[in-house]
Scaffold this motif. Sequence first.
Motif, PDB file in Angstrom:
ATOM      1  N   ILE A 240      29.194  14.559  48.133  1.00 53.94           N
ATOM      2  CA  ILE A 240      28.694  15.733  48.824  1.00 53.94           C
ATOM      3  C   ILE A 240      27.485  15.246  49.575  1.00 53.94           C
ATOM      4  O   ILE A 240      27.282  15.383  50.502  1.00 53.94           O
ATOM      5  CB  ILE A 240      28.478  16.723  47.948  1.00 53.94           C
ATOM      6  CG1 ILE A 240      29.737  17.536  47.333  1.00 53.94           C
ATOM      7  CG2 ILE A 240      27.782  17.918  48.529  1.00 53.94           C
ATOM      8  CD1 ILE A 240      29.747  18.504  46.493  1.00 53.94           C
ATOM      9  N   GLY A 241      26.567  14.601  48.675  1.00 55.15           N
ATOM     10  CA  GLY A 241      25.229  14.000  49.364  1.00 55.15           C
ATOM     11  C   GLY A 241      25.536  13.280  50.611  1.00 55.15           C
ATOM     12  O   GLY A 241      24.798  13.175  51.546  1.00 55.15           O
ATOM     13  N   ALA A 242      26.536  12.251  50.260  1.00 54.76           N
ATOM     14  CA  ALA A 242      26.671  11.222  51.368  1.00 54.76           C
ATOM     15  C   ALA A 242      27.188  12.073  52.505  1.00 54.76           C
ATOM     16  O   ALA A 242      26.914  11.892  53.767  1.00 54.76           O
ATOM     17  CB  ALA A 242      27.745  10.321  50.917  1.00 54.76           C
ATOM     18  N   ALA A 243      28.118  13.023  52.262  1.00 53.83           N
ATOM     19  CA  ALA A 243      28.746  13.565  53.825  1.00 53.83           C
ATOM     20  C   ALA A 243      27.648  14.516  54.524  1.00 53.83           C
ATOM     21  O   ALA A 243      27.408  14.718  55.651  1.00 53.83           O
ATOM     22  CB  ALA A 243      29.928  14.876  53.066  1.00 53.83           C
ATOM     23  N   LEU A 244      26.571  15.109  53.687  1.00 59.96           N
ATOM     24  CA  LEU A 244      25.588  15.945  54.210  1.00 59.96           C
ATOM     25  C   LEU A 244      24.745  14.929  54.957  1.00 59.96           C
ATOM     26  O   LEU A 244      24.370  15.286  55.954  1.00 59.96           O
ATOM     27  CB  LEU A 244      25.048  16.593  53.121  1.00 59.96           C
ATOM     28  CG  LEU A 244      25.583  17.761  52.378  1.00 59.96           C
ATOM     29  CD1 LEU A 244      24.614  18.381  51.290  1.00 59.96           C
ATOM     30  CD2 LEU A 244      26.119  18.805  53.417  1.00 59.96           C
TER      31      LEU A 244
END
Length: 264
Positions: A240-244
């Motif tokens: 999720i952090g990478a996608a954001l």
Amino acid sequence: MEGKEEDVRVGANKFPERQPIGTSAQSDKDYKEPPPAPLFEPGELSSWSFWRAGIAEFIATFLFLYITVIFPPFFDYLQPTEYLLCGHINPAVTFGLFLARKLSLTRAVFYMIMQCLGAVCGAGVVKGFQPTPYQTLGGGANTVAPGYSKGSGLGAEIIGTFVLVYTVFSATDAKRSARDSHVPILAPLPIGFAVFLVHLATIPITGTGINPARSLGAAIIYNKDHSWDDHWIFWVGPFIGAALAALYHTIVIRAIPFKSKSKS
């Protein structure tokens, strides 16, 4: 009257044309964007550079796990060396670069597989050579610390990985390098510093995962119940952090208005 009309036309040209949100800026002086990586690139499978990069991911992740598991007292300081080795060494970083169309799905999946295999082998070698201290130190497995909820652990992993992946994008941005070529900078330095800061904030909560391959390798080799209880957090949070970070970099940071040419 003609002079005034000309002044009005010239003044109008001072305002840049608007650009659709999410598109990259281009001008005569700007860095020219390379085309996005294709989703599938079958031809890569016959390229030695493709396999060589995968081998590099395996070796780098192997060394990273070996070092950080065998020297846990210095884990805070050794973690930044992850990005001084070579490659991505982290499925979350690879996933973010894939979402930003920096590499194909074929290459992204291959990198992630090699990263996970390298992590498993690295942790396995530590267990084989130093079984007693390995067991005493919990095999380097990531867990949510007592006193913190699963939500807190997930949030720490999301924020920590966002900081890491966004720093990777910024430090390796070819457009920034072209614009600020007079300011030499080594990408591993800001990336390593960002990882160090993330560790200071998240070690008390999750032991700092922000790398699914590292968490997976440690959990598989240690293989205790508590090492799997919260394991999903160390995949869901980093992804999720990478996608954001990828979305923020692509849609916000790179969406700078075009520099328009003055019309005569």
